[in-house]
Scaffold this active site. Structure first.
Site, PDB file in Angstrom:
ATOM      1  N   ASP A   6      10.947  65.497  88.367  1.00 33.50           N
ATOM      2  CA  ASP A   6       9.674  66.163  88.657  1.00 33.50           C
ATOM      3  C   ASP A   6       9.874  67.406  89.531  1.00 33.50           C
ATOM      4  O   ASP A   6       8.948  68.201  89.703  1.00 33.50           O
ATOM      5  CB  ASP A   6       8.739  65.203  89.400  1.00 33.50           C
ATOM      6  CG  ASP A   6       7.566  64.762  88.544  1.00 33.50           C
ATOM      7  OD1 ASP A   6       7.186  65.523  87.638  1.00 33.50           O
ATOM      8  OD2 ASP A   6       7.039  63.665  88.791  1.00 33.50           O
TER       9      ASP A   6
ATOM     10  N   GLN B 265       4.483  58.933  89.971  1.00 36.04           N
ATOM     11  CA  GLN B 265       3.243  59.641  89.637  1.00 36.04           C
ATOM     12  C   GLN B 265       2.409  59.894  90.896  1.00 36.04           C
ATOM     13  O   GLN B 265       2.229  59.007  91.722  1.00 36.04           O
ATOM     14  CB  GLN B 265       2.442  58.804  88.610  1.00 36.04           C
ATOM     15  CG  GLN B 265       1.220  59.502  88.053  1.00 36.04           C
ATOM     16  CD  GLN B 265       1.531  60.743  87.206  1.00 36.04           C
ATOM     17  OE1 GLN B 265       2.601  60.870  86.620  1.00 36.04           O
ATOM     18  NE2 GLN B 265       0.597  61.672  87.145  1.00 36.04           N
TER      19      GLN B 265
ATOM     20  N   LYS C  61       3.480  60.037  78.989  1.00 40.33           N
ATOM     21  CA  LYS C  61       4.880  60.395  79.263  1.00 40.33           C
ATOM     22  C   LYS C  61       5.810  59.370  78.617  1.00 40.33           C
ATOM     23  O   LYS C  61       6.825  59.732  78.007  1.00 40.33           O
ATOM     24  CB  LYS C  61       5.114  60.474  80.785  1.00 40.33           C
ATOM     25  CG  LYS C  61       4.443  61.689  81.420  1.00 40.33           C
ATOM     26  CD  LYS C  61       4.464  61.675  82.939  1.00 40.33           C
ATOM     27  CE  LYS C  61       3.648  62.860  83.491  1.00 40.33           C
ATOM     28  NZ  LYS C  61       3.570  62.917  84.948  1.00 40.33           N
TER      29      LYS C  61
HETATM   30  N1  GUN Z   1       0.292  64.371  89.064  1.00 37.49           N
HETATM   31  C1  GUN Z   1      -0.218  65.458  88.413  1.00 37.49           C
HETATM   32  N2  GUN Z   1       0.776  66.138  87.799  1.00 37.49           N
HETATM   33  C2  GUN Z   1       1.910  65.471  88.048  1.00 37.49           C
HETATM   34  C3  GUN Z   1       3.266  65.678  87.674  1.00 37.49           C
HETATM   35  O1  GUN Z   1       3.636  66.629  86.977  1.00 37.49           O
HETATM   36  N3  GUN Z   1       4.145  64.755  88.126  1.00 37.49           N
HETATM   37  C4  GUN Z   1       3.774  63.699  88.906  1.00 37.49           C
HETATM   38  N4  GUN Z   1       4.711  62.861  89.311  1.00 37.49           N
HETATM   39  N5  GUN Z   1       2.535  63.488  89.271  1.00 37.49           N
HETATM   40  C5  GUN Z   1       1.611  64.363  88.844  1.00 37.49           C
END
Ligand code: GUN
Length: 293
Positions: free
Chosen positions: A121, A98, A54
């Site tokens: 998110d 995350q 990311k």
């Molecule tokens: N864990 C798995 N997919 C995601 C996501 O799209 N965002 C976040 N913050 N954690 C994740």
């Protein structure tokens, strides 16, 4: 292979290009550079890779990203204090915590602490609640589900009035993608571990979205001819012929289902790249909201 291949990699690249161009334009207009804070707690190896990817993608499109890597033993108070600091920081437009968090932390409380206008998110309970309600719109839509919808739209699927079946009811993918399909006027069935007659229900799907993490679970005989299939699963299976000793497969038996589906997204190269593209788009949107605040 009869089905049309839904090329998430190409679509994601196009969207990343659009975000990059919009950011360049912002800077020319004297507007701020969008900023994203990533928060990673602990040492989950998969999470580390996701967060690194990311951040790399942010750099490529001109988003300023700041990474916070906190130790496993971080307390609830410390994590919420960091979120509050980031909420107040005008250089930060998006906050990404995350998931999953270590077990001792209360995920819902952390997500609720994120400013709604920085919730790139889309996991804040208010954003998810708005997604579930008629006539209401979330500020942000979760990235992987949003990516699924873009791929469906680009594949030419008729969503309104379709029978859509979602395999999986996770907070991150299954449930929000089901809510998005309802918003787009599909008739939605959610299949989960207690569902009876899974093959029969799957066979009713004009649109099938799979997010269960079971390698090649969906068989050709379960899929209605002409269905649109979006495979969110990313599963490692042992493969002595592969360089790393394993290969990645989806939740759908790709080769055989390709013989009956109208269109199908591959793994890898389908939904995976879309998640990051949607995060970049959401972060740009967050910066635009801040312009007008
Ligand atoms: N864990 C798995 N997919 C995601 C996501 O799209 N965002 C976040 N913050 N954690 C994740």
């Amino acid at each position: 292979m009869k089905a049309k291949l839904i090329d998430g990699k190409a679509t994601a690249e196009r969207i990343r290009g659009e975000v990059k161009q919009a950011i360049n334009q912002r800077l020319l207009e004297g507007k701020s550079q969008p900023g994203l804070a990533t928060v990673l707690v602990g040492e989950n190896p998969a999470s580390k890779v996701y967060v690194r990817n990311k951040q790399k993608a942010c750099a490529e499109v001109g988003i300023h990203s700041v990474g916070y890597n906190l130790p496993e033993e971080t307390s609830q108070e410390e994590l919420e204090a960091l979120v509050r600091t980031l909420n107040a920081d005008p250089a930060i437009n998006g906050i990404l915590v995350q998931l999953p968090l270590p077990k001792h932390l209360d995920e819902e409380k952390v997500l609720t602490a994120i400013d709604l206008t920085k919730d790139v998110d889309g996991f804040h309970p208010v954003n998810i609640g708005r997604l579930a309600q008629k006539g209401r719109e979330p500020v942000f839509v979760p990235c992987t589900p949003a990516g699924c919808m873009v791929l469906l739209e680009e594949s030419g699927a008729q969503i309104s009035g379709a029978n859509a079946v979602v395999l999986g009811r996770s907070n991150i993918v299954g449930m929000p993608v089901a809510l998005l399909l309802v918003k787009a006027d599909a008739t939605v069935t959610i299949v989960h571990s207690r569902t009876k007659n899974i093959p029969e229900i799957v066979r009713s799907a004009d649109i099938l979205v799979t997010a269960i993490g079971q390698p090649e679970f969906v068989k050709k005989e379960w899929v209605k001819p002409g269905a649109y299939v979006i495979d969110v699963g990313i599963n490692q299976v042992d493969d002595p012929n592969a360089k790393r000793g394993y290969r990645l497969v989806g939740d759908v038996a790709f080769d055989e289902v390709s013989e009956v589906a109208a269109a199908i997204s591959p793994v890898p190269g389908g939904v995976g790249p879309m998640t990051i593209a949607m995060l970049l788009r959401n972060t740009l949107h967050a910066a635009q909201l801040a312009d007008n605040a």
